[in-house]
Design a protein around this motif. Structure first.
Motif, PDB file in Angstrom:
ATOM      1  N   GLY A 111      51.792  41.711  58.467  1.00 25.95           N
ATOM      2  CA  GLY A 111      50.588  41.695  59.281  1.00 25.95           C
ATOM      3  C   GLY A 111      50.881  41.193  60.678  1.00 25.95           C
ATOM      4  O   GLY A 111      52.026  40.865  61.020  1.00 25.95           O
ATOM      5  N   LYS A 134      42.239  43.163  56.626  1.00 30.75           N
ATOM      6  CA  LYS A 134      42.961  42.807  57.841  1.00 30.75           C
ATOM      7  C   LYS A 134      42.778  41.351  58.227  1.00 30.75           C
ATOM      8  O   LYS A 134      43.687  40.725  58.789  1.00 30.75           O
ATOM      9  CB  LYS A 134      42.526  43.722  58.988  1.00 30.75           C
ATOM     10  N   ARG A 140      45.537  39.011  56.804  1.00 27.26           N
ATOM     11  CA  ARG A 140      46.951  39.375  56.909  1.00 27.26           C
ATOM     12  C   ARG A 140      47.698  38.736  58.068  1.00 27.26           C
ATOM     13  O   ARG A 140      48.924  38.853  58.136  1.00 27.26           O
ATOM     14  CB  ARG A 140      47.066  40.894  56.992  1.00 27.26           C
ATOM     15  N   ARG A 168      51.197  36.967  57.692  1.00 23.60           N
ATOM     16  CA  ARG A 168      51.591  37.083  56.292  1.00 23.60           C
ATOM     17  C   ARG A 168      52.058  38.511  55.989  1.00 23.60           C
ATOM     18  O   ARG A 168      51.855  39.438  56.773  1.00 23.60           O
ATOM     19  CB  ARG A 168      50.411  36.717  55.382  1.00 23.60           C
ATOM     20  N   PHE A 198      51.651  41.643  53.476  1.00 19.60           N
ATOM     21  CA  PHE A 198      50.826  42.279  52.461  1.00 19.60           C
ATOM     22  C   PHE A 198      51.741  42.954  51.444  1.00 19.60           C
ATOM     23  O   PHE A 198      52.517  43.842  51.790  1.00 19.60           O
ATOM     24  CB  PHE A 198      49.901  43.306  53.124  1.00 19.60           C
TER      25      PHE A 198
END
Length: 293
Positions: free
Chosen positions: A138, A213, A216, A219, A221
């Protein structure tokens, strides 16, 4: 160069056209160069796509052209020798191309099928022989975070007796695969989701298992949903239709566990294959032995 060239590939006549057309304007990489790449990489690409219902991302005007579409059905005018697979879905039954030969690969690439995508099953959508995890960083995360998550996921899979291989997405993430004995879709998806949830529980600052979204940032996904029978994933060794010609390329775990560059163009991939062979060969060798716990 003539606009159309008829050539013989594996005993089949394939007509190639407009080979000097530039498909990647940023680098000047042409259609002819892309077809040459696919011809040379075919010995390692074909085993991973043959016997699977292929979908293509077609870009007749190249990656910056205005036409881009996802093609599942066998296109009109396909040669009679092109192998196909009948896919029975909830809403329709369709025939899709089976890229099982160099001739079919060259025919498809000539139609501007720049990307090849395949599902995690062969002829039976409820008999998955691959598990896949798509690691997608993300905002604020990148390949370093993907590497860390890949190593964590590999270790969990190993605990469960599954051998994991890894490739670049050809974009910004990584794809992890484990071979399975034929396993129902529901079981495969449930296992992949549980694994993603476990990684999120153990490393909530690093992993998210939901696509939203707003969750994220910073991070990775872990997209477990790619195990649905209706989903496909970029095939090993396929070109990707980004600003520059890159390849979804197998990499080693030593490369994941280091700071090695993980973006590869077609020429680099061919060099790697010539030196090391098929980095995804373990996925084929273990196809009938992987069993979910």
């Amino acid at each position: 160069m003539p606009d159309r060239i008829a050539t013989t590939v594996d005993g089949r006549t394939v007509t190639l056209s407009h080979l000097d057309k530039v498909w990647w304007p940023e680098t000047g990489y042409t259609k002819g160069q892309a077809l040459d790449y696919y011809a040379k990489v075919a010995p390692v690409l074909l085993p991973h796509v043959a016997g699977r219902a292929a979908s293509f991302i077609r870009l007749p005007d190249g990656v910056e052209g205005g036409t881009r579409f996802y093609a599942k059905h066998v296109p009109p005018g396909a040669p009679e020798w092109v192998s196909t697979i009948e896919v029975v879905g909830h809403e329709e039954t369709r025939r899709q191309v089976d890229v099982d030969s160099l001739a079919t690969l060259m025919w498809a690439a000539n139609l501007a099928a720049i990307e090849i995508h395949v599902p995690q099953w062969g002829t039976d959508p409820d008999a998955h022989d691959r598990l896949v995890l798509d690691l997608d960083p993300g905002p604020g995360a990148g390949m370093a975070e993907c590497r860390e998550v890949a190593l964590l996921a590999r270790d969990v899979l190993a605990e469960d007796g599954l051998t994991c291989v890894v490739k670049t997405s050809g974009s910004k993430g990584l794809h992890l695969y484990a071979a399975l004995e034929p396993t129902p879709e529901a079981a495969t998806s449930a296992y992949a989701k549980a694994l993603a949830q476990r990684l999120e529980r153990e490393r909530p600052e690093l992993v998210v298992h939901r696509m939203a979204k707003n969750l994220r940032a910073g991070r990775v996904f872990v997209d477990w949903s790619q195990n649905a029978s209706a989903k496909t994933t970029a095939a090993p060794y396929t070109l990707r239709a980004g600003p520059e010609p890159t390849v979804s390329a197998p990499v080693t775990w030593a490369e994941i566990d280091s700071a090695a560059e993980l973006t590869f163009g077609p020429a680099e991939v061919l060099e790697r294959v010539a030196r090391d062979g098929d980095g995804f060969a373990p996925l084929l060798a273990a196809r009938t032995t992987g069993r979910l716990p």
